[in-house]
Design an enzyme around this catalytic site. Structure first.
Site, mmCIF file in Angstrom:
data_model
loop_
_atom_site.group_PDB
_atom_site.id
_atom_site.type_symbol
_atom_site.label_atom_id
_atom_site.label_comp_id
_atom_site.label_asym_id
_atom_site.label_seq_id
_atom_site.Cartn_x
_atom_site.Cartn_y
_atom_site.Cartn_z
ATOM 1 C CG HIS A 66 -8.837 -2.384 2.066
ATOM 2 N ND1 HIS A 66 -8.077 -2.056 0.959
ATOM 3 C CD2 HIS A 66 -7.953 -2.792 3.017
ATOM 4 C CE1 HIS A 66 -6.802 -2.290 1.220
ATOM 5 N NE2 HIS A 66 -6.697 -2.725 2.465
ATOM 6 C CE1 TYR A 124 -18.417 14.030 23.789
ATOM 7 C CE2 TYR A 124 -16.652 15.334 22.841
ATOM 8 C CZ TYR A 124 -17.140 14.543 23.856
ATOM 9 O OH TYR A 124 -16.340 14.257 24.931
ATOM 10 C CG HIS A 143 -6.929 -5.105 6.814
ATOM 11 N ND1 HIS A 143 -6.693 -6.185 5.993
ATOM 12 C CD2 HIS A 143 -6.512 -4.011 6.118
ATOM 13 C CE1 HIS A 143 -6.127 -5.767 4.861
ATOM 14 N NE2 HIS A 143 -6.009 -4.453 4.912
ATOM 15 C CG HIS A 188 -3.965 0.402 5.449
ATOM 16 N ND1 HIS A 188 -5.339 0.446 5.378
ATOM 17 C CD2 HIS A 188 -3.595 -0.753 4.845
ATOM 18 C CE1 HIS A 188 -5.774 -0.638 4.750
ATOM 19 N NE2 HIS A 188 -4.736 -1.385 4.416
ATOM 20 C CE1 TYR A 243 -5.075 19.037 20.120
ATOM 21 C CE2 TYR A 243 -6.544 20.269 21.552
ATOM 22 C CZ TYR A 243 -5.326 19.686 21.316
ATOM 23 O OH TYR A 243 -4.356 19.752 22.257
ATOM 24 C CD GLU A 265 -2.932 -1.084 -0.002
ATOM 25 O OE1 GLU A 265 -2.783 -0.228 -0.902
ATOM 26 O OE2 GLU A 265 -3.808 -1.966 -0.041
HETATM 27 ZN ZN LIG Z 1 -5.016 -3.246 3.560
#
Ligand SMILES: [Zn+2]
Length: 215
Positions: free
Chosen positions: A155, A113, A94, A92, A208, A73
């Site tokens: 994904h 919130y 899963h 990233h 933020y 990725e």
């Molecule tokens: Zn992935």
């Protein structure tokens, strides 16, 4: 506190993602900016086999430096870092609840919130794109517009933080919100906070909110 050696910091983030169940079977990947280039976990990398030397570097021209191949990725990571100059780190995973919602193609609405911590009144689910392609990077960048994270259809999830620590915190918060939203949907129909109230919440988040990434 982030270690001064970014390769070491990536290793410690990988271990924490695994220990806390956010990255099962090394399906996730971690990257951060490094002096004009990007450091990223190698394909098949996990805390049991990773060393600082095995972290792959991709330079500004896209040239790979290191023994192994970068995570499949890598193009999504570099696309996100290119599109969001304030972000310095991308994670990233899963993680279960995010995968479940992404398989339904569901964005997370303002049922709580704390979504404001991601920059707006929703966390979008991207359109579907094949894993490991530049198209997935495009889909993620589209879904992350004015946000710090998105779900990736069928994904998982991806987040962008100002630091590796900030990105890890976003992973934990997003998976928690996804799990709580799923529980709320199982119990009934969650009440959604109206847009004008979320505007007030975003204002209260101040620095933020909207424009800057959380520290
Ligand atoms: Zn992935």
């Amino acid at each position: 506190m982030q270690s001064t050696d970014p390769r070491q910091s990536i290793l410690s983030i990988v271990k924490r993602l695994e220990d806390d169940g956010y990255n099962l079977a090394s399906t996730g990947n971690v990257s951060c900016r490094d002096q004009g280039g990007v450091l990223i976990t190698p394909t098949g990398g996990h805390s049991g086999n990773l060393t600082p030397e095995r972290i792959v570097r991709i330079d500004a021209d896209g040239k790979v430096q290191g023994e192994g191949a970068p995570s499949s990725e890598w193009s999504m990571h570099t696309a996100i870092l290119k599109a969001f100059p304030e972000a310095n780190a991308v994670i990233h995973t899963h993680a279960d609840s995010c995968v479940v919602l992404s398989s339904l193609g569901k964005s997370i609405p303002a049922f709580h919130y704390m979504l404001a911590g991601f920059g707006g009144n929703s966390i979008r689910c991207s359109r579907y794109a094949t894993f490991g392609t530049a198209d997935l990077g495009d889909a993620a960048v589209e879904a992350m517009r004015d946000r710090r994270a998105c779900l990736l259809a069928n994904h998982g999830m991806v987040v962008a933080g100002q630091s590796l620590e900030a990105a890890l915190s976003l992973v934990i918060k997003l998976e928690t919100l996804a799990r709580q939203y799923l529980m709320a949907c199982q119990a009934g129909e969650p009440m959604i906070i109206p847009d004008d109230e979320m505007e007030r919440v975003l204002d209260r988040y101040g620095k933020y909110g909207r424009t800057s990434l959380p520290h």
